[in-house]
Each structure stands twice: as C-alpha cells, then as structure tokens.
Design an enzyme around this catalytic site. Sequence first.
Site, PDB file in Angstrom:
ATOM      1  N   THR A  16     -41.306  -0.162 -28.315  1.00 58.28           N
ATOM      2  CA  THR A  16     -40.442  -0.930 -27.046  1.00 58.28           C
ATOM      3  C   THR A  16     -38.997  -0.680 -27.121  1.00 58.28           C
ATOM      4  O   THR A  16     -38.403  -1.168 -28.057  1.00 58.28           O
ATOM      5  CB  THR A  16     -40.828  -2.680 -27.142  1.00 58.28           C
ATOM      6  OG1 THR A  16     -42.257  -2.674 -27.222  1.00 58.28           O
ATOM      7  CG2 THR A  16     -40.094  -3.425 -26.260  1.00 58.28           C
ATOM      8  N   SER A  32     -48.398  -7.179 -31.270  1.00 61.09           N
ATOM      9  CA  SER A  32     -46.929  -7.088 -31.414  1.00 61.09           C
ATOM     10  C   SER A  32     -46.407  -7.034 -32.895  1.00 61.09           C
ATOM     11  O   SER A  32     -46.926  -7.688 -33.750  1.00 61.09           O
ATOM     12  CB  SER A  32     -46.292  -8.361 -30.838  1.00 61.09           C
ATOM     13  OG  SER A  32     -45.124  -8.629 -31.094  1.00 61.09           O
ATOM     14  N   LYS A  81     -42.237   1.920 -24.146  1.00 61.89           N
ATOM     15  CA  LYS A  81     -42.483   0.708 -23.341  1.00 61.89           C
ATOM     16  C   LYS A  81     -41.184   0.260 -23.028  1.00 61.89           C
ATOM     17  O   LYS A  81     -40.104  -0.036 -23.554  1.00 61.89           O
ATOM     18  CB  LYS A  81     -43.498  -0.223 -23.975  1.00 61.89           C
ATOM     19  CG  LYS A  81     -43.546  -1.448 -22.947  1.00 61.89           C
ATOM     20  CD  LYS A  81     -44.443  -2.601 -23.895  1.00 61.89           C
ATOM     21  CE  LYS A  81     -44.595  -3.663 -23.344  1.00 61.89           C
ATOM     22  NZ  LYS A  81     -43.331  -4.701 -23.454  1.00 61.89           N
ATOM     23  N   TYR A 101     -40.698  -3.100 -32.583  1.00 61.71           N
ATOM     24  CA  TYR A 101     -39.454  -2.995 -32.165  1.00 61.71           C
ATOM     25  C   TYR A 101     -38.665  -2.325 -33.350  1.00 61.71           C
ATOM     26  O   TYR A 101     -38.778  -2.476 -34.524  1.00 61.71           O
ATOM     27  CB  TYR A 101     -38.944  -4.497 -32.164  1.00 61.71           C
ATOM     28  CG  TYR A 101     -39.117  -5.445 -31.159  1.00 61.71           C
ATOM     29  CD1 TYR A 101     -39.029  -4.922 -29.746  1.00 61.71           C
ATOM     30  CD2 TYR A 101     -40.085  -6.379 -31.229  1.00 61.71           C
ATOM     31  CE1 TYR A 101     -39.478  -5.831 -28.645  1.00 61.71           C
ATOM     32  CE2 TYR A 101     -40.554  -7.247 -30.302  1.00 61.71           C
ATOM     33  CZ  TYR A 101     -40.195  -6.892 -28.765  1.00 61.71           C
ATOM     34  OH  TYR A 101     -40.646  -7.574 -27.798  1.00 61.71           O
ATOM     35  N   HIS A 147     -40.388  -6.061 -19.330  1.00 67.36           N
ATOM     36  CA  HIS A 147     -40.507  -6.844 -20.295  1.00 67.36           C
ATOM     37  C   HIS A 147     -41.108  -8.026 -19.491  1.00 67.36           C
ATOM     38  O   HIS A 147     -40.605  -9.463 -20.210  1.00 67.36           O
ATOM     39  CB  HIS A 147     -39.200  -7.245 -21.238  1.00 67.36           C
ATOM     40  CG  HIS A 147     -39.827  -7.374 -22.510  1.00 67.36           C
ATOM     41  ND1 HIS A 147     -39.802  -6.368 -23.446  1.00 67.36           N
ATOM     42  CD2 HIS A 147     -40.198  -8.508 -23.109  1.00 67.36           C
ATOM     43  CE1 HIS A 147     -39.972  -6.851 -24.726  1.00 67.36           C
ATOM     44  NE2 HIS A 147     -40.422  -8.086 -24.578  1.00 67.36           N
TER      45      HIS A 147
HETATM   46  C1  LIG Z   1     -44.560 -14.636 -24.445  1.00 64.70           C
HETATM   47  C2  LIG Z   1     -44.095 -13.134 -24.329  1.00 64.70           C
HETATM   48  C3  LIG Z   1     -43.959 -12.557 -25.268  1.00 64.70           C
HETATM   49  C4  LIG Z   1     -43.870 -11.104 -25.215  1.00 64.70           C
HETATM   50  N1  LIG Z   1     -43.739 -10.450 -26.562  1.00 64.70           N
HETATM   51  C5  LIG Z   1     -43.576  -9.089 -26.378  1.00 64.70           C
HETATM   52  C6  LIG Z   1     -43.364  -8.624 -27.850  1.00 64.70           C
HETATM   53  O1  LIG Z   1     -43.267  -8.917 -28.711  1.00 64.70           O
HETATM   54  N2  LIG Z   1     -43.263  -7.202 -27.744  1.00 64.70           N
HETATM   55  C7  LIG Z   1     -43.371  -6.398 -26.503  1.00 64.70           C
HETATM   56  O2  LIG Z   1     -42.923  -5.170 -26.353  1.00 64.70           O
HETATM   57  N3  LIG Z   1     -43.275  -6.978 -25.367  1.00 64.70           N
HETATM   58  C8  LIG Z   1     -43.415  -8.436 -25.341  1.00 64.70           C
HETATM   59  N4  LIG Z   1     -43.516  -9.132 -24.199  1.00 64.70           N
HETATM   60  C9  LIG Z   1     -43.809  -8.295 -22.816  1.00 64.70           C
HETATM   61  C10 LIG Z   1     -45.216  -7.993 -22.577  1.00 64.70           C
HETATM   62  O3  LIG Z   1     -45.635  -6.746 -23.453  1.00 64.70           O
HETATM   63  C11 LIG Z   1     -45.094  -7.457 -21.146  1.00 64.70           C
HETATM   64  O4  LIG Z   1     -44.143  -6.275 -20.925  1.00 64.70           O
HETATM   65  C12 LIG Z   1     -44.964  -8.413 -20.068  1.00 64.70           C
HETATM   66  O5  LIG Z   1     -45.558  -9.580 -20.346  1.00 64.70           O
HETATM   67  C13 LIG Z   1     -45.683  -7.777 -18.650  1.00 64.70           C
HETATM   68  O6  LIG Z   1     -45.602  -8.825 -17.841  1.00 64.70           O
HETATM   69  P1  LIG Z   1     -46.889  -9.875 -17.155  1.00 64.70           P
HETATM   70  O7  LIG Z   1     -46.670 -10.955 -18.330  1.00 64.70           O
HETATM   71  O8  LIG Z   1     -46.242 -10.225 -15.946  1.00 64.70           O
HETATM   72  O9  LIG Z   1     -48.142  -9.082 -17.408  1.00 64.70           O
HETATM   73  C14 LIG Z   1     -43.921 -10.406 -24.133  1.00 64.70           C
HETATM   74  C15 LIG Z   1     -44.165 -11.107 -23.042  1.00 64.70           C
HETATM   75  C16 LIG Z   1     -44.427 -12.331 -23.048  1.00 64.70           C
HETATM   76  C17 LIG Z   1     -44.668 -13.013 -21.779  1.00 64.70           C
END
Ligand SMILES: Cc1cc2nc3c(=O)[nH]c(=O)nc-3n(C[C@H](O)[C@H](O)[C@H](O)COP(=O)(O)O)c2cc1C
Length: 383
Positions: free
Chosen positions: A158, A109, A256, A132, A280
């Site tokens: 994203t 990330s 994404k 981002y 997300h």
């Molecule tokens: C704690 C946390 C932090 C996240 N940070 C990012 C991020 O920095 N960039 C991003 O594109 N998605 C981020 N996401 C989204 C994840 O990439 C992903 O889309 C999502 O967790 C998928 O769902 P799941 O947790 O049910 O597998 C984050 C998700 C969580 C739970």
Amino acid sequence: MGLSNPATALDYRRLAQRRLPRFLFDYIDGAAGDELTLAANVADLAALRLRQRVLVNVESVDTRTTLAGEDCAMPLALAPVGMAGMMARRGEAQAVRAANAAGVPFTLSTVGICPLDEVRAASTKPFWFQLYMIRDRALIVALLERAWAAGCRTLVFTIDLPIPGMRHRDTRNGIGGKGLRAALLKAAQLLPRPHWLWNVALRGRPLNFGNLTEQVPGARDLTAFWAWVNSQFDTRVTWRDIDWLRTHWKGKLLLKGILDAQDARSAVKVGADGIVVSNHGGRQLDGAASSISKLPAIAQVVGTQAEVLLDGGVRSGADIFKALALGARGVLIGRPWVWELAGAGVAGLRDLLGTLQRELKLTMTMAGVTRVADINASHIDRT
Ligand SMILES: Cc1cc2nc3c(=O)[nH]c(=O)nc-3n(C[C@H](O)[C@H](O)[C@H](O)COP(=O)(O)O)c2cc1C
C-alpha cells in the site's frame, strides 16, 4: 424498513451500526476530511449507465476469472482492512473462511488483529498479505518471511499512506484520546453494546495487532499499538524502494493506492505485477478524484503490462461489472465485507459474497455478455 432479511451491503451496514460501539462503526464508515472522495467513489459508480441488450444467447454465463494468477469464482477480492478483528470476533479468521467458501482471495492487513498464523490455520487456500512500509526494515523483512511461510504468494503493497489521513469522526469520538474524559466518552459508547462487549471485547481477545506484538513489547491496548504504528509510517519511501522490496519478495507484487496515470506508468516500470486503482476508500487525500473516474486513463496506460484492479465504492454486482467495463480486471471491497461480518458474522459475509456473484451474473446476462473477459467499454451507455 425491517432488517430481518438483509439483502444488500447497505442493509448489513445498518446491522453493523446497531451492533458496534459508535467509535468503531464510524472508524469503518468514515473517511478523511469532509468525506468528499468517499462520496465521489460511490456516486461516480452509481452515475454510470449500463447498456441493456436483448436476444443474445445467455444460457451459460460465467463469472470466473483469475486474479494475480489465482483462479477466482468472480473478479473480486477482500481488501485489506485494519483492525477487522475489532468489528467481529477474530474477524480476519472468519473472513478468510467466507472468502475461501466463495472462491475469492482474502487480504490480511499489516494491522489486522489476527496474526498470519491464525489466518493460515483458518484458511484452506493461499491468501494475500498487505504491507505498509514501516521504518524498521528488519521488521519488514521478518514480516515478509512470515507471510511467505504462511503460504501468501501475493503481496499488496500500500503506497497511498505516507501518513494517516485526518479522519474527523475519529477525533469527535475520542479515538486515541487519553484521560478521564476520553475514558468516559468511550464507556458511553460501549455500554449500549452488550453483544459486542461479550462477543468481541471478551471472547475475541487478544485485541492487538497480531502481526506486530513482538515489535511493540509491553503494549497493552490498541491505543499504544496505534501510537507505535503512527510513529513508524515511513515518509521517505520512493519508487526506488520497490527494487529493495523485490529483493525480499519473490511472489506477485500489487501496488495499491494509484490514482494517477503517470504513477501507473512508474508502477509498470518498476515491474509491478498489478496495481490497485484506489484512494484508500477516501480515507487519505480528501478532494482526490473517485477511483472509477481515474480508471479508464490508467487502464489505457497500463494495457496488458500489469493487472489493473480497482477499489472504492463497490457495493453491488453491477458496480463490479462497471469497473470491468472501464478497464479493471477485478475489484476489491473494503467496508462491505466488514459491515457484513460485524452485522451478521460469517453467514452474513457468505450471503453478501453470494449476492454479489448473482448480481454480477444477472448484470452480465441482461447486458448480453457471457464471459468476464468480454466485458468492455461498449457495455456502458454513453448516450
Ligand atoms: C476501516 C478500514 C480500514 C482499512 N485499513 C486498511 C489497511 O490496513 N491497509 C490498506 O491497504 N487499506 C486499508 N483500507 C482501505 C481498503 O483496503 C480499501 O482501499 C477501501 O476500503 C476501498 O473502499 P471501500 O471501502 O469503499 O470498498 C481500510 C479501509 C477501511 C474502511
């Protein structure tokens, strides 16, 4: 139930809950608003029924595939998760090692704790970088150059976060709060977690956004970094900016955060190599549909023009199978990989990745399909 032999992603979730201060556990576990979309992601996958088939020759079942042109042991990648290094010591470096061992891609990330160079040093293979769109375009260009130099060849851009969603658990836990009251609230959550304090807070330093340290000079703690990042999300970005991005990134580009067939069409039009059908993990627009419910229409629009990946609610090998059956080429997991790492370190994550692959293989075997390319809608029981 004892947790000495964790078996599933949810077992590790409970281990993570025991180890992490509450505000960190809730930061991972929680989502936007009433968490309706988060719940729908999981429930809609669970509601799909598989067709059991028998007397098919399943002597040799193969879970291998390619994602963004890379060979993978199974159709799965680790999703970008911000601040993973707060959940386990140097979390992103640990995760990339586990991903390498399991033969699946890892995505770093923009707001990871470990910088690109540290992840590169830990990795034996190219990894993916997530971006981002931030207001400072010179910074983006510099980040892309560093990602390329670190061997990244796939950029996950994203697009579902023009601004961060409202996550009530974070508010209740005092994340981002200032002053004595917030400090006391945080201390009350930290003191019962000596393992985390020793292992992560002390031995896992520096705990800042490793890729952004030069951009936020003087920032001493994550609260200051968050304030800067929150002021930097660019709400003016449109499809036209993808062209600009393309001029600075010559590798693969995955968009994404697509949840709408019309947007998927636009993604194909701007030349994305792939898309991630995603909300997300329910952390943005609460009330939006689950990822899996939108997948069939999106996969149909995209066809073979781009790779379609999905994330949101994937917790088992059967879930991976279901996503493939409804048109995905592969899936990403977010929360599960962080639960494993937080709950049981790199061994936990390796264990989970092994379990997911075995479950996928088992599901394929009993559904009577031997290659991932042959998993299709006929394997879902519609009766
Ligand atoms: C704690 C946390 C932090 C996240 N940070 C990012 C991020 O920095 N960039 C991003 O594109 N998605 C981020 N996401 C989204 C994840 O990439 C992903 O889309 C999502 O967790 C998928 O769902 P799941 O947790 O049910 O597998 C984050 C998700 C969580 C739970």
